[in-house]
Design a protein around this motif. Structure first.
Motif, mmCIF file in Angstrom:
data_model
loop_
_atom_site.group_PDB
_atom_site.id
_atom_site.type_symbol
_atom_site.label_atom_id
_atom_site.label_comp_id
_atom_site.label_asym_id
_atom_site.label_seq_id
_atom_site.Cartn_x
_atom_site.Cartn_y
_atom_site.Cartn_z
ATOM 1 N N THR A 1 0.977 -0.349 -0.245
ATOM 2 C CA THR A 1 0.018 -0.294 0.030
ATOM 3 C C THR A 1 0.660 1.640 -0.168
ATOM 4 O O THR A 1 2.327 1.466 0.477
ATOM 5 N N LEU A 2 -0.083 2.204 -0.137
ATOM 6 C CA LEU A 2 1.586 3.902 -0.570
ATOM 7 C C LEU A 2 1.675 3.867 0.646
ATOM 8 O O LEU A 2 2.424 4.698 1.061
ATOM 9 N N ASP A 3 1.027 3.588 1.831
ATOM 10 C CA ASP A 3 1.138 3.902 3.072
ATOM 11 C C ASP A 3 2.471 3.343 4.103
ATOM 12 O O ASP A 3 2.844 3.440 4.770
ATOM 13 N N GLY B 1 -3.492 1.848 -5.310
ATOM 14 C CA GLY B 1 -3.561 3.134 -5.004
ATOM 15 C C GLY B 1 -3.614 4.271 -4.545
ATOM 16 O O GLY B 1 -4.187 3.938 -3.247
ATOM 17 N N PRO B 2 -3.899 5.171 -4.701
ATOM 18 C CA PRO B 2 -3.758 6.456 -3.786
ATOM 19 C C PRO B 2 -5.613 5.967 -3.101
ATOM 20 O O PRO B 2 -6.379 6.189 -2.982
ATOM 21 N N PRO C 1 -0.313 7.703 -9.919
ATOM 22 C CA PRO C 1 0.040 8.722 -8.903
ATOM 23 C C PRO C 1 -1.135 9.514 -8.322
ATOM 24 O O PRO C 1 -1.027 9.501 -6.859
ATOM 25 N N LYS C 2 -1.605 10.151 -8.821
ATOM 26 C CA LYS C 2 -2.571 10.903 -8.917
ATOM 27 C C LYS C 2 -3.928 10.142 -9.371
ATOM 28 O O LYS C 2 -4.271 10.571 -10.897
ATOM 29 N N PRO D 1 6.242 7.544 -11.982
ATOM 30 C CA PRO D 1 5.519 9.018 -10.832
ATOM 31 C C PRO D 1 5.449 9.879 -10.654
ATOM 32 O O PRO D 1 4.607 10.682 -10.342
#
Length: 329
Positions: free
Chosen positions: A54-56, A95-96, A133-134, A173
């Protein structure tokens, strides 16, 4: 001098990761081993096929031959995101905004953090997934290209076509490029920042002697490192057309074995390179300066992952001889 803390897991290690600062080793059997003040074993699947962090950096998402999708947190908490099902889960992505996606057959399912679930169908089997990424855009790699969908809303999919089987997909990125690894010995890419209605800009990255199984972006996205040759092939992506018209760097060249895994450092412009004989090198992109992190082992390196600060590097191999390198000694 780097120090190595080895661990022998007696099974094919498919992937490694750090969850916060806890190294985890995902094995083909479906077991995930956590090294957190002792060795903790989690039997998550009956046959593991895919993982994503996960992104975190706090959880590992996994999918398996049993059709399950699982989340393992740094503290060992196990959560079933989807129970066992008939179809194999051969791709997962994180993802985000806490979103997770998985693919089984021709269907991709997206699980939003609020519990909402969305599905997207393709005409061919989905082999790879990647989030932008966003913004919640999901790329689905398939035969003859990639389909890009917005997770929220009802906008139609955007198709990026290129003949052949695409089995991995990732965004740069900065979100400007989309790159796939193909069944043939090649990468393919598309520029995403062209004006609407203009012709898609393709990027062909060929010349590999073997299939590319490992890809890693440098911390700011200026470089894309790849396996599949006797050195790490590192493509420049700083210009508006990415690597087009430019040759790649070849780092860590060895005459007698192939690069099997790559992982770019999270802070510095350097790459950890794993080889078919188990050796691991760190190579600086600017001047190709090399440092030996691990001598050859029992089997090919199949997983590499840095912790957040870039001081620790976890590695895993096909033979199960795994470990953690402290590059500060």
């Amino acid at each position: 001098m780097p120090t190595v803390a080895p661990i022998d897991l007696d099974d094919h290690c498919l992937a490694v990761a750090f969850l916060e600062d806890v190294p985890v080793f995902a094995l083909a059997s479906g077991q995930v081993v956590r090294l957190d003040h002792g060795t903790h074993r989690h039997d998550l699947h009956d046959g593991l096929l895919a993982t994503a962090v996960t992104l975190d950096g706090k959880s590992l998402i996994s999918g398996g031959e049993d059709g399950k999708v699982m989340r393992l947190d740094a503290d060992g908490t196990e959560t079933t995101l989807r129970p066992a099902a008939r179809k194999w889960v051969n791709a997962v992505a994180a993802g985000p905004q806490g979103v997770v996606a998985f693919a089984d057959g021709r269907t991709a399912t997206v699980l939003l953090a609020d519990g909402t679930e969305r599905t997207f169908e393709q005409a061919r089997t989905i082999e790879g997934l990647g989030f932008a990424p966003k913004g919640l855009r999901l790329a689905m790699a398939r035969y003859n290209g990639v389909s890009l969908v917005f997770v929220q809303g009802s906008a139609p999919a955007i198709d990026f076509e290129w003949k052949g089987a695409h089995n991995q997909v990732m965004f740069s990125p900065d979100g400007r490029f989309l790159v796939t690894a193909m069944q043939e010995n090649a990468l393919h890419g598309w520029r995403l920042d062209g004006k609407p209605g203009t012709e898609q800009r393709h990027m062909r990255m060929t010349g590999y002697p073997a299939k590319v199984k490992s890809l890693s972006w440098s911390n700011k996205g200026k470089w894309l490192a790849s396996s599949g040759a006797s050195s790490a092939i590192v493509w420049p992506f700083s210009g508006k057309d990415g690597p087009m018209g430019k040759g790649p760097l070849e780092l860590g060249q060895r005459a007698d074995t192939m690069v099997t895994c790559v992982a770019c450092h999270p802070v510095e412009d350097l790459v950890a390179i794993g080889f078919g004989d188990g050796m691991v090198l760190a190579v600086r992109i600017a001047d190709s300066k090399e440092a030996l992190l691990r001598r050859p082992g029992k089997g090919p390196v199949t997983g590499l992952a840095w912790n957040k600060t870039g001081r620790l590097l976890a590695f895993g191999s096909q033979a199960g001889d795994c470990g953690v390198v402290d590059i500060a000694g």
